[in-house]
Design an enzyme around this catalytic site. Structure first.
Site, PDB file in Angstrom:
ATOM      1  N   HIS A 133      -8.571 -30.420  65.930  1.00  0.00           N
ATOM      2  CA  HIS A 133      -7.729 -30.320  67.252  1.00  0.00           C
ATOM      3  C   HIS A 133      -7.603 -31.572  67.710  1.00  0.00           C
ATOM      4  O   HIS A 133      -6.522 -32.057  68.270  1.00  0.00           O
ATOM      5  CB  HIS A 133      -8.471 -29.520  68.219  1.00  0.00           C
ATOM      6  CG  HIS A 133      -7.931 -29.285  69.496  1.00  0.00           C
ATOM      7  ND1 HIS A 133      -6.383 -28.690  69.353  1.00  0.00           N
ATOM      8  CD2 HIS A 133      -7.958 -29.572  70.711  1.00  0.00           C
ATOM      9  CE1 HIS A 133      -6.243 -28.709  70.767  1.00  0.00           C
ATOM     10  NE2 HIS A 133      -6.930 -29.332  71.593  1.00  0.00           N
ATOM     11  N   ASP A 172       2.790 -29.000  73.142  1.00  0.00           N
ATOM     12  CA  ASP A 172       2.358 -29.588  74.286  1.00  0.00           C
ATOM     13  C   ASP A 172       1.730 -31.097  73.860  1.00  0.00           C
ATOM     14  O   ASP A 172       2.297 -31.688  73.077  1.00  0.00           O
ATOM     15  CB  ASP A 172       0.966 -28.747  74.491  1.00  0.00           C
ATOM     16  CG  ASP A 172       0.103 -28.979  73.664  1.00  0.00           C
ATOM     17  OD1 ASP A 172      -0.015 -30.066  72.678  1.00  0.00           O
ATOM     18  OD2 ASP A 172      -0.962 -28.107  73.320  1.00  0.00           O
ATOM     19  N   LYS A 195       3.072 -28.573  78.813  1.00  0.00           N
ATOM     20  CA  LYS A 195       2.437 -27.032  79.029  1.00  0.00           C
ATOM     21  C   LYS A 195       1.267 -27.129  79.837  1.00  0.00           C
ATOM     22  O   LYS A 195       0.363 -28.239  79.724  1.00  0.00           O
ATOM     23  CB  LYS A 195       2.186 -26.344  77.720  1.00  0.00           C
ATOM     24  CG  LYS A 195       1.472 -25.277  77.396  1.00  0.00           C
ATOM     25  CD  LYS A 195       1.098 -24.857  76.095  1.00  0.00           C
ATOM     26  CE  LYS A 195      -0.331 -25.346  75.737  1.00  0.00           C
ATOM     27  NZ  LYS A 195      -0.833 -24.934  74.433  1.00  0.00           N
ATOM     28  N   ARG A 197      -2.649 -24.955  80.797  1.00  0.00           N
ATOM     29  CA  ARG A 197      -3.221 -23.806  80.530  1.00  0.00           C
ATOM     30  C   ARG A 197      -3.752 -23.288  81.703  1.00  0.00           C
ATOM     31  O   ARG A 197      -4.264 -24.265  82.753  1.00  0.00           O
ATOM     32  CB  ARG A 197      -4.606 -24.236  79.668  1.00  0.00           C
ATOM     33  CG  ARG A 197      -5.176 -23.014  78.757  1.00  0.00           C
ATOM     34  CD  ARG A 197      -5.908 -23.313  77.624  1.00  0.00           C
ATOM     35  NE  ARG A 197      -5.091 -23.508  76.512  1.00  0.00           N
ATOM     36  CZ  ARG A 197      -4.705 -22.395  75.714  1.00  0.00           C
ATOM     37  NH1 ARG A 197      -5.002 -21.441  76.186  1.00  0.00           N
ATOM     38  NH2 ARG A 197      -3.940 -22.912  74.603  1.00  0.00           N
ATOM     39  N   ASP A 222       2.377 -27.149  66.041  1.00  0.00           N
ATOM     40  CA  ASP A 222       0.974 -27.040  66.980  1.00  0.00           C
ATOM     41  C   ASP A 222       0.170 -27.265  65.946  1.00  0.00           C
ATOM     42  O   ASP A 222       0.285 -26.988  64.728  1.00  0.00           O
ATOM     43  CB  ASP A 222       0.722 -25.536  67.503  1.00  0.00           C
ATOM     44  CG  ASP A 222      -0.087 -25.779  68.910  1.00  0.00           C
ATOM     45  OD1 ASP A 222      -0.632 -26.798  69.090  1.00  0.00           O
ATOM     46  OD2 ASP A 222       0.009 -24.931  69.605  1.00  0.00           O
ATOM     47  N   SER A 230       0.846 -19.499  73.707  1.00  0.00           N
ATOM     48  CA  SER A 230       1.673 -20.974  74.072  1.00  0.00           C
ATOM     49  C   SER A 230       3.116 -20.792  73.133  1.00  0.00           C
ATOM     50  O   SER A 230       3.933 -21.303  73.610  1.00  0.00           O
ATOM     51  CB  SER A 230       0.872 -21.912  73.262  1.00  0.00           C
ATOM     52  OG  SER A 230      -0.469 -21.956  73.694  1.00  0.00           O
TER      53      SER A 230
HETATM   54  C1  R5P Z   1      -4.231 -25.951  72.292  1.00  0.00           C
HETATM   55  O1  R5P Z   1      -4.460 -27.274  72.864  1.00  0.00           O
HETATM   56  C2  R5P Z   1      -3.967 -25.917  70.833  1.00  0.00           C
HETATM   57  O2  R5P Z   1      -3.596 -27.070  70.394  1.00  0.00           O
HETATM   58  C3  R5P Z   1      -2.880 -24.612  70.680  1.00  0.00           C
HETATM   59  O3  R5P Z   1      -1.832 -24.818  71.423  1.00  0.00           O
HETATM   60  C4  R5P Z   1      -3.658 -23.580  70.998  1.00  0.00           C
HETATM   61  O4  R5P Z   1      -4.926 -23.171  70.668  1.00  0.00           O
HETATM   62  C5  R5P Z   1      -2.680 -22.202  70.891  1.00  0.00           C
HETATM   63  O5  R5P Z   1      -3.439 -21.220  71.597  1.00  0.00           O
HETATM   64  P1  R5P Z   1      -2.654 -19.716  71.899  1.00  0.00           P
HETATM   65  O6  R5P Z   1      -1.879 -19.468  70.614  1.00  0.00           O
HETATM   66  O7  R5P Z   1      -3.828 -18.875  72.194  1.00  0.00           O
HETATM   67  O8  R5P Z   1      -1.886 -19.851  72.978  1.00  0.00           O
END
Ligand code: R5P
Length: 315
Positions: A133, A172, A195, A197, A222, A230
């Site tokens: 990540h 993001d 974006k 959270r 991503d 997201s």
């Molecule tokens: C978060 O910073 C990661 O890069 C992804 O954007 C995240 O894990 C996506 O999660 P979700 O599909 O639950 O929105």
């Protein structure tokens, strides 16, 4: 002289298909091991072949059930260590808990660091992984980490589609570097989504698009897609900004809960993921394309075993 001999690859229960494909690439059989649970929920591991002095690679992505798969890997490492393996490499194509990599609220853990400590304490000599990540997580480990990237695999597939007037969109701010890399590989422009959270629930809010996307085909990038939240808000935002179609790609298709169904009901044209994780809930949907990382991991294992450069695979 190296203090290990023959290369052997073993698999936990997280993703045996991937381990088999890696072994096919290497032209060897998967090592024989029993990895199962007793009635009392305790995990048992036994290597069914000699591992003394061998160069052992244990394949175990942290897929669902995440905590169980982590524990299984730790127990496998311990078993290999106590059986006098020459060198133990934990092959973790998907490293879960990567998002818990900093203390960004009061009284929260840094679980990514904890897991890294557990892996080296158990006795792993090296770690081989794909698209963490955040690259800095490499530094959480006390042992060498080889981090591969699946971007060239994704880029090759997208390039072959010959999309007309595409733009790569980083979903993001954390995705900027990877998105820029993909845009460069494809020779297309780049845009970024701003974006946020919201709280600790899996809810995100899309604020803004930075860059020109109107009238273009968007390729949203991503590192992972988890609940799909997201991506869904990215699709909505991009459509409001006048994109004609949205494709999405990521290395890790976590696709937890009803992510697949939610994406199936969206206007997403195609989701391109890799097989670092087994596809959640079985059958794959027509709009999900899965590209294999087995040759990538197989080649890296071949090079690590032979003391060759892994970095040069990406030059
Ligand atoms: C978060 O910073 C990661 O890069 C992804 O954007 C995240 O894990 C996506 O999660 P979700 O599909 O639950 O929105």
């Amino acid at each position: 002289m190296a203090n290990f001999e023959e290369l052997r690859v073993f698999s936990g229960n997280a993703h045996q298909t991937l381990a088999r494909s890696i072994c096919e690439y290497l032209g060897i059989s998967v090592g024989e091991a029993d990895v199962f649970k007793f009635a009392n929920d305790n995990t048992f591991v036994q290597f069914k072949e000699n591992v003394r002095q061998r160069d052992i690679f244990l394949v175990q992505p942290f897929s669902y059930p995440v905590n169980e798969n982590i524990m299984e890997l730790l127990i496998m490492i311990d078993a290999a260590k106590r059986a006098s393996a020459g060198r133990i490499t934990a092959v973790i194509p998907y490293f879960a808990y990567g998002r818990t990599d900093k203390k960004d609220q009061p009284r929260v853990p840094i679980t990514a660091r904890l897991i890294a400590d557990l892996i080296s304490t158990a006795g792993a000599d090296r770690v081989l992984t794909i698209d963490l990540h955040a690259g800095q997580i490499q530094g959480f480990f006390d042992v060498p980490v080889d981090e591969l990237t699946a971007l060239p695999i994704l880029a090759r597939y997208i390039k072959d589609k010959a999309l007309v007037d595409p733009v790569v969109v980083g979903v993001d701010l954390g995705a900027i570097k990877r998105a820029r890399d993909l845009a460069q590989r494809l020779g297309v422009p780049l845009a970024i989504i701003e974006k946020r959270r919201v709280g600790n629930e899996d809810r995100t809010e899309t604020l803004n698009v930075i860059g020109d996307v109107e009238g273009k085909i968007a390729i949203a990038l991503d590192d992972e897609i988890d609940t799909g939240g997201s991506l869904l808000s990215t699709i909505e935002t991009l459509e409001r900004q006048g994109v004609t179609e949205v494709y999405a790609c990521c290395t890790h298709g976590v696709l937890s809960g009803s992510a697949k169904e939610k994406l199936a009901h969206s206007t997403l044209k195609e989701l391109i993921i890799t097989d670092t994780l087994p596809l959640n809930n079985g059958a794959k949907s027509a709009r999900i394309t899965v590209l294999s990382v087995a040759p990538l991991l197989g080649e890296a294992i071949h090079r690590i075993h032979g003391g060759m450069s892994v970095g040069s695979m990406f030059q």
